[in-house]
Write an enzyme that holds these catalytic residues in place. Sequence first.
Site, PDB file in Angstrom:
ATOM      1  N   ASP A  14       0.849  -1.188   0.000  1.00 29.13           N
ATOM      2  CA  ASP A  14       0.000   0.000   0.000  1.00 29.13           C
ATOM      3  C   ASP A  14       0.891   1.246   0.000  1.00 29.13           C
ATOM      4  O   ASP A  14       2.045   1.198   0.439  1.00 29.13           O
ATOM      5  CB  ASP A  14      -0.884  -0.054   1.252  1.00 29.13           C
ATOM      6  N   ASP A  16      -0.166   5.034   0.894  1.00 29.03           N
ATOM      7  CA  ASP A  16      -0.350   6.011   1.967  1.00 29.03           C
ATOM      8  C   ASP A  16      -0.465   5.331   3.327  1.00 29.03           C
ATOM      9  O   ASP A  16      -1.267   4.419   3.517  1.00 29.03           O
ATOM     10  CB  ASP A  16      -1.586   6.864   1.691  1.00 29.03           C
ATOM     11  N   THR A  48      -2.877   0.172  -4.199  1.00 30.23           N
ATOM     12  CA  THR A  48      -3.266   1.444  -3.613  1.00 30.23           C
ATOM     13  C   THR A  48      -4.691   1.839  -3.977  1.00 30.23           C
ATOM     14  O   THR A  48      -5.218   1.408  -5.005  1.00 30.23           O
ATOM     15  CB  THR A  48      -2.281   2.546  -4.083  1.00 30.23           C
ATOM     16  N   LYS A 206      -8.539  -4.849  -3.173  1.00 29.57           N
ATOM     17  CA  LYS A 206      -7.105  -5.011  -3.416  1.00 29.57           C
ATOM     18  C   LYS A 206      -6.729  -6.483  -3.495  1.00 29.57           C
ATOM     19  O   LYS A 206      -5.825  -6.875  -4.232  1.00 29.57           O
ATOM     20  CB  LYS A 206      -6.292  -4.316  -2.325  1.00 29.57           C
ATOM     21  N   ASP A 229      -2.072  -0.697   5.933  1.00 33.06           N
ATOM     22  CA  ASP A 229      -2.308  -0.026   7.218  1.00 33.06           C
ATOM     23  C   ASP A 229      -3.758   0.335   7.490  1.00 33.06           C
ATOM     24  O   ASP A 229      -4.075   0.810   8.573  1.00 33.06           O
ATOM     25  CB  ASP A 229      -1.495   1.276   7.285  1.00 33.06           C
TER      26      ASP A 229
END
Length: 295
Positions: A14, A16, A48, A206, A229
Amino acid sequence: MIKEPEAIKMIAIDIDGTLLTPQKQIAPRTQAAIQAAQAAGMVVTLATARRYENSRQFADILGIQIPLITCDGALILDHPDGTVLHTQLLPAHLAQQAVDILVAHQIQPVIHHIAGSIEETWSGHAEFDNTGLDGYFREFPQVLRMPHHLLCVDQPDPIRVVAFADEEAIERVAPAISQLPCSWNRITRGNYGTAEITVMQQQCSKATGIALLAKHLDIAMTEVMAIGDNHNDLEMIEAAGWGVAMGQAPERVKASANAVTATNLEDGVAVAIERYALLSTRNADSNSRKRATCL
């Protein structure tokens, strides 16, 4: 005691809150760990919620030359040429239902399309614009505006429908969105300083994006490590052979992971790659040499 992963052949990261520091930079140790993984023969890609347009610069920095998984798995494009490899599009009639729900709550919908290899942004007329959209429209100023009730009617199937608003507004609209036969996720604070909600094709995540790319590269999901995250990383962390949650991830995301690494302030991606990908490769090489010696 945490079990060790199988040999890792692909790492999906990922952007960010994971790859990037809070200052939106790639830390030197993280870049070095990714380059070491690439040198060891592992495929490294990005998975992402971002569009390709604002993801590709990080792939360039990292020397990635394979497809990127963007838009939460809905769009996979070859890098660096930007050719579309795979899409998971939201049926237009469902997209319009999502638009109607958002408008009923006075939230401005934003529609993402792909036309050839060009990413497009569509939205309604400005009566439902809010300050949370300002940053987004500054970054993507080319917006096609049209009446809300026609945004998706008799239009091509879009990549997704997204909305940016305060957390309370997103909380209010979520129950109605959850009744649609679609995939959806929300985050409490995104890159533009607001809460966000995203509506996609029913099977899209994802995780499905990673599975499609892994199949394309002839890599088993058991040989994939995924690092993330946030709540929209949950499915890929669960689906990967070795799922890693960042140290600042919500407890639900941590609970779904095989391991929890350090935060994005503490080189968490580098720590995970060094500990679980590079170390397992060295161990495999060591074990191979031992077997060869025994023979």
